[in-house]
Write an enzyme that holds these catalytic residues in place. Structure first.
Site, mmCIF file in Angstrom:
data_model
loop_
_atom_site.group_PDB
_atom_site.id
_atom_site.type_symbol
_atom_site.label_atom_id
_atom_site.label_comp_id
_atom_site.label_asym_id
_atom_site.label_seq_id
_atom_site.Cartn_x
_atom_site.Cartn_y
_atom_site.Cartn_z
ATOM 1 N N TYR A 1 -13.046 -4.024 11.467
ATOM 2 C CA TYR A 1 -11.808 -3.117 11.399
ATOM 3 C C TYR A 1 -10.852 -3.104 12.734
ATOM 4 O O TYR A 1 -9.780 -3.695 12.568
ATOM 5 C CB TYR A 1 -12.084 -1.688 11.042
ATOM 6 C CG TYR A 1 -10.803 -0.769 11.004
ATOM 7 C CD1 TYR A 1 -9.802 -1.038 9.814
ATOM 8 C CD2 TYR A 1 -10.327 0.012 11.994
ATOM 9 C CE1 TYR A 1 -8.778 -0.188 9.570
ATOM 10 C CE2 TYR A 1 -9.189 0.923 11.656
ATOM 11 C CZ TYR A 1 -8.223 0.644 10.417
ATOM 12 O OH TYR A 1 -7.107 1.445 10.323
ATOM 13 N N VAL A 2 -11.587 -3.053 13.867
ATOM 14 C CA VAL A 2 -11.101 -3.053 15.029
ATOM 15 C C VAL A 2 -10.513 -4.565 15.353
ATOM 16 O O VAL A 2 -9.467 -4.726 15.974
ATOM 17 C CB VAL A 2 -11.795 -2.389 16.425
ATOM 18 C CG1 VAL A 2 -11.959 -1.040 15.950
ATOM 19 C CG2 VAL A 2 -12.904 -3.541 16.732
ATOM 20 N N SER B 1 -3.150 0.046 14.239
ATOM 21 C CA SER B 1 -3.988 1.254 14.463
ATOM 22 C C SER B 1 -4.261 1.178 15.726
ATOM 23 O O SER B 1 -4.338 0.640 16.576
ATOM 24 C CB SER B 1 -5.372 1.043 13.617
ATOM 25 O OG SER B 1 -6.417 2.219 14.070
ATOM 26 N N LYS C 1 -7.351 -4.994 13.272
ATOM 27 C CA LYS C 1 -6.130 -4.148 13.857
ATOM 28 C C LYS C 1 -5.805 -5.020 15.174
ATOM 29 O O LYS C 1 -4.529 -4.997 15.641
ATOM 30 C CB LYS C 1 -6.248 -2.942 13.910
ATOM 31 C CG LYS C 1 -6.596 -2.122 12.618
ATOM 32 C CD LYS C 1 -5.427 -2.602 11.568
ATOM 33 C CE LYS C 1 -5.386 -1.631 10.387
ATOM 34 N NZ LYS C 1 -3.972 -1.630 9.504
ATOM 35 N N GLY D 1 0.838 -1.306 -0.148
ATOM 36 C CA GLY D 1 -0.033 -0.095 0.125
ATOM 37 C C GLY D 1 0.656 1.332 0.090
ATOM 38 O O GLY D 1 0.450 2.309 0.618
ATOM 39 N N ASN E 1 1.797 -2.530 5.449
ATOM 40 C CA ASN E 1 1.023 -0.984 5.417
ATOM 41 C C ASN E 1 -0.475 -1.115 4.936
ATOM 42 O O ASN E 1 -1.572 -0.489 5.428
ATOM 43 C CB ASN E 1 1.624 0.253 5.057
ATOM 44 C CG ASN E 1 0.790 1.310 4.787
ATOM 45 O OD1 ASN E 1 0.515 2.047 5.747
ATOM 46 N ND2 ASN E 1 0.520 1.471 3.597
HETATM 47 N N1 NAP Z 1 -5.777 7.239 8.044
HETATM 48 C C1 NAP Z 1 -5.762 6.796 9.278
HETATM 49 O O1 NAP Z 1 -6.522 7.593 9.754
HETATM 50 C C2 NAP Z 1 -5.092 5.566 9.841
HETATM 51 C C3 NAP Z 1 -5.406 5.200 11.339
HETATM 52 C C4 NAP Z 1 -4.631 4.235 11.688
HETATM 53 C C5 NAP Z 1 -4.257 3.269 11.021
HETATM 54 N N2 NAP Z 1 -4.268 3.481 9.541
HETATM 55 C C6 NAP Z 1 -3.623 2.349 8.842
HETATM 56 O O2 NAP Z 1 -2.679 2.976 7.981
HETATM 57 C C7 NAP Z 1 -2.587 1.959 6.630
HETATM 58 C C8 NAP Z 1 -2.607 2.919 5.585
HETATM 59 O O3 NAP Z 1 -3.715 3.597 5.422
HETATM 60 P P1 NAP Z 1 -3.938 4.888 4.817
HETATM 61 O O4 NAP Z 1 -4.426 5.843 5.744
HETATM 62 O O5 NAP Z 1 -2.736 5.619 4.244
HETATM 63 O O6 NAP Z 1 -5.224 4.581 3.594
HETATM 64 P P2 NAP Z 1 -4.970 4.989 1.855
HETATM 65 O O7 NAP Z 1 -4.275 6.170 1.415
HETATM 66 O O8 NAP Z 1 -6.282 4.466 1.500
HETATM 67 O O9 NAP Z 1 -3.764 3.672 1.777
HETATM 68 C C9 NAP Z 1 -4.265 2.220 1.837
HETATM 69 C C10 NAP Z 1 -3.344 1.602 0.917
HETATM 70 O O10 NAP Z 1 -3.557 0.046 0.896
HETATM 71 C C11 NAP Z 1 -3.617 -0.176 -0.596
HETATM 72 N N3 NAP Z 1 -4.308 -1.663 -0.436
HETATM 73 C C12 NAP Z 1 -5.485 -1.784 0.039
HETATM 74 N N4 NAP Z 1 -5.981 -3.054 -0.201
HETATM 75 C C13 NAP Z 1 -5.170 -3.700 -0.785
HETATM 76 C C14 NAP Z 1 -4.786 -5.094 -1.180
HETATM 77 N N5 NAP Z 1 -5.511 -5.909 -1.214
HETATM 78 N N6 NAP Z 1 -3.577 -5.300 -1.753
HETATM 79 C C15 NAP Z 1 -2.424 -4.396 -1.859
HETATM 80 N N7 NAP Z 1 -2.701 -3.282 -1.445
HETATM 81 C C16 NAP Z 1 -4.074 -3.008 -0.990
HETATM 82 C C17 NAP Z 1 -4.189 0.562 -1.265
HETATM 83 O O11 NAP Z 1 -3.685 0.860 -2.556
HETATM 84 P P3 NAP Z 1 -4.501 -0.015 -3.796
HETATM 85 O O12 NAP Z 1 -6.061 0.458 -3.566
HETATM 86 O O13 NAP Z 1 -4.138 0.544 -5.229
HETATM 87 O O14 NAP Z 1 -4.456 -1.346 -3.572
HETATM 88 C C18 NAP Z 1 -3.629 1.962 -0.852
HETATM 89 O O15 NAP Z 1 -2.510 2.532 -1.295
HETATM 90 C C19 NAP Z 1 -3.718 0.957 6.939
HETATM 91 O O16 NAP Z 1 -3.490 -0.225 7.353
HETATM 92 C C20 NAP Z 1 -4.626 1.845 7.710
HETATM 93 O O17 NAP Z 1 -5.515 0.700 8.588
HETATM 94 C C21 NAP Z 1 -4.848 4.586 8.939
#
Ligand code: NAP
Length: 255
Positions: free
Chosen positions: A160-161, A147, A164, A17, A95
């Site tokens: 989701y929870v 998370s 994580k 990701g 990630n």
């Molecule tokens: N933003 C927040 O508030 C927050 C808080 C706590 C934790 N997180 C965690 O941080 C991480 C990154 O999230 P983000 O907030 O940066 O969101 P994001 O910009 O939507 O990034 C998620 C990435 O994961 C990739 N992805 C999703 N499904 C996939 C799959 N099956 N295979 C390969 N790649 C996949 C997506 O690319 P494609 O769609 O091209 O596959 C995208 O690049 C996640 O694990 C999320 O749970 C985020």
């Protein structure tokens, strides 16, 4: 006296990701610290564009790779190709992740399966495929991106929870089992960060101020604020740290 080193020169890192959001920031950070970076995601063009931006800024080597981390064959093909092309894999950042909101009593089984299969099973598949290579070279670092919601619950997020919380325990399980192979495994748990994933909640002014009201630090995080923790845990400066969850959450779980 050894001076801790945050250098990653010569190391190869896979960031799942890595094309967007927090993963993109992490890939930039690892490349800035000297690593070659492999950016994977389902949207190849996004990964390719991020890699190009990183290379223009840092000159780092790397690869963009289309891979659905919830599919074992995709993961194994990617890991074998990366190892074949770059000759080593030192760092895996699990990630990639997805989320959605459903009241528990209306949560469809398919949505439960989708979120668990990307967030939890995807981390398992990538860690196993990369871990087998790291075990042969008796060294490696895995950083999971969990998370704050792996520690505390919110309404409408049972799937989701749970995923994580699973990542947090997977981190401990792998830390214990892989330590004899010289592999460290840790979990960075972000709080609310402005990305596409969080946009459905954070772009709604009422929900955004509700979330901010819950944060001791009084604001939403930026993707770049997650990066230092990942570089630290991936580096030799963290050589005695394994099995921990490091919250980078503006104090969310402190209350
Ligand atoms: N933003 C927040 O508030 C927050 C808080 C706590 C934790 N997180 C965690 O941080 C991480 C990154 O999230 P983000 O907030 O940066 O969101 P994001 O910009 O939507 O990034 C998620 C990435 O994961 C990739 N992805 C999703 N499904 C996939 C799959 N099956 N295979 C390969 N790649 C996949 C997506 O690319 P494609 O769609 O091209 O596959 C995208 O690049 C996640 O694990 C999320 O749970 C985020």
């Amino acid at each position: 006296m050894d001076v801790p080193s945050f250098e990653l020169t010569g190391r190869v890192a896979i960031v799942t990701g890595g094309g967007t959001g927090i993963g993109k920031a992490i890939a930039f950070g690892l490349a800035g610290a000297g690593a070659s970076v492999v950016i994977c995601g389902r949207r190849f063009k996004t990964c390719e564009s991020t890699l190009r931006q990183i290379q223009e800024k840092t000159g780092a080597k790397g690869m963009a790779y289309q891979c659905n981390i919830s599919k074992k064959t995709d993961v194994e093909t990617m890991v074998n190709d990366v190892f074949g092309s770059l000759g080593r894999i030192d760092i895996l950042v699990n990630n990639a992740g997805v989320t959605s909101d459903y009241p528990f009593l209306e949560l469809p089984e398919e949505e439960w399966d989708r979120v668990i299969s990307i967030n939890l099973k995807g981390s398992f598949l990538c860690s196993q495929a990369v871990g087998r290579i790291m075990a042969r070279s008796k060294q490696g670092v895995i950083v999971n991106i969990g998370s704050q919601l792996g520690e505390v619950a919110r309404p409408n997020k049972a799937h989701y929870v749970s995923s994580k919380g699973g990542v947090k325990m997977l981190t401990k399980a792998l830390a214990v089992e892989l330590a004899p192979y010289g592999i460290r495994v840790n979990n960075v748990a972000p709080g609310p960060v402005d990305t596409d994933l969080a946009a459905p909640v954070l772009s709604d002014p009422r929900l955004r101020s509700e979330v901010i009201g819950r944060l001791p630090i009084g604001r939403i995080g930026k993707p770049s604020e997650i990066v230092g923790a990942v570089i630290f845990l991936a580096s030799d400066a963290a050589s005695f740290i394994t099995g921990v969850t490091l919250y980078v959450d503006g104090g969310y779980v402190a209350i």
